[in-house]
Design an enzyme around this catalytic site. Sequence first.
Site, short mmCIF file in Angstrom:
data_model
loop_
_atom_site.label_atom_id
_atom_site.label_comp_id
_atom_site.label_asym_id
_atom_site.label_seq_id
_atom_site.Cartn_x
_atom_site.Cartn_y
_atom_site.Cartn_z
N GLY A 125 -6.78 9.00 -5.26
CA GLY A 125 -8.23 8.98 -5.41
C GLY A 125 -8.72 8.12 -6.54
O GLY A 125 -9.88 8.20 -6.93
N GLU A 163 -5.28 0.46 9.66
CA GLU A 163 -6.35 1.22 9.02
C GLU A 163 -7.63 1.19 9.86
O GLU A 163 -8.34 2.18 9.99
CB GLU A 163 -6.61 0.68 7.62
CG GLU A 163 -7.49 1.59 6.79
CD GLU A 163 -7.23 1.50 5.30
OE1 GLU A 163 -8.11 1.92 4.55
OE2 GLU A 163 -6.16 1.03 4.89
N ASP A 175 -6.84 -5.40 0.01
CA ASP A 175 -5.89 -4.43 -0.51
C ASP A 175 -4.48 -4.72 0.00
O ASP A 175 -3.51 -4.72 -0.75
CB ASP A 175 -6.30 -3.01 -0.12
CG ASP A 175 -7.62 -2.59 -0.73
OD1 ASP A 175 -8.14 -3.33 -1.60
OD2 ASP A 175 -8.15 -1.54 -0.32
#
Length: 388
Positions: A125, A163, A175
């Site tokens: 996170g 993703e 990313d």
Amino acid sequence: MQNNNIISHSPEQLAQIGNFKAEVTLNSPGRVNLIGEHTDYNNGFVMPTAIDKSIIFYLKKNKSQTQCSVTSLNFQSTYEFDLSKPDETGEEWTRYITGVTEEIKKRGRSLSGFDCLMFSNLPMGAGISSSAALECGLAAGLNELFDLKLTPLEIVELSQKAEHNYVGTMCGIMDQFASVMSKENHVIQLDCESLDYKLVPFNIEPYALLLLNTNVSHSLSTSEYNVRRNECEQGVKLLQNWYPEVKALRDVEPEQLEAHKNDFDPVIYNRCSYVIEENQRVNEAAKALERNDLETFGKLMYGSHEGLQHKYEVSCKELDFLTDFSRNYDAILGCRMMGGGFGGCTINLIHQDFVEAYIALAKKAYYEAFNINLTAFKAMPADGGKVI
């Protein structure tokens, strides 16, 4: 980097790994993005790098044709699945795995049964792309295990597709690209349209990168990500009325947007304005690094945060507090929120002699403001994923 990861295993985990007899062991790093946030899915410019925090994958073939298992050593959780019957409805972390194996199959590569252990020292996170490290690490590990002959760029692209198609986050390519293609002591100046990139030396001593994790993750983060993408697409569609050659916001000059400001909903205008300005900041930041002008680089970081806070509206009170707090200290040249927003980390360009003192100051002030414990870690540019 690898030694640090291995040392941090518990004795029980080390015993489990020792009994596993891995055929392939692969290190897959997280990433930071120094500047260029929310520009990647607008075909723009970004400046990420892999960092010295990662997921280690231990992989081996088993005797099955289709039965597989993936175990997280951090959570002692195992996902067992059949390659011939993809499950697209499981927990989110399992959908990344399904996505990778399915995207590999779509490229005409053959897999058989395998077992995998994973261990992560990526703070969850924190906005340092544990998802990309998971996707790219598994893809690269399977590529090595089964000799699939996938190129690094194919690993990047199929991980992004995993993703999109199996998790539902319409992320840009930054990313995954950073997790695979980075080089130690450099940052990547990446054009997300052409995928042309330049490795820019990152010589910042006596400064360092410090990440302060707010330890909040507001529920807006996933839904609002796709909303922002849609808002940018609305802006492009409107601009095409006057500039049909425009395919994405990276094609738009500031003067073109300004000329039609009154034709825009104010929110859509602000979203587009931020992206166009952020692309300019990335290119200015690369020039600043090349001439070792860290003060200008730091000012561009602050400018990025202001745009994300006021025009793109993906910050939150915790991130804004930490960014504002950093301005009180001359030893910090720049600070900004990093990642999708609504929580996660600020990234700070800070004199290395002030790091420990600043962490203590920030922790105290943050706890007094929010009654939340702040966590902090340094992160420096590292190589992309590789077999160890």
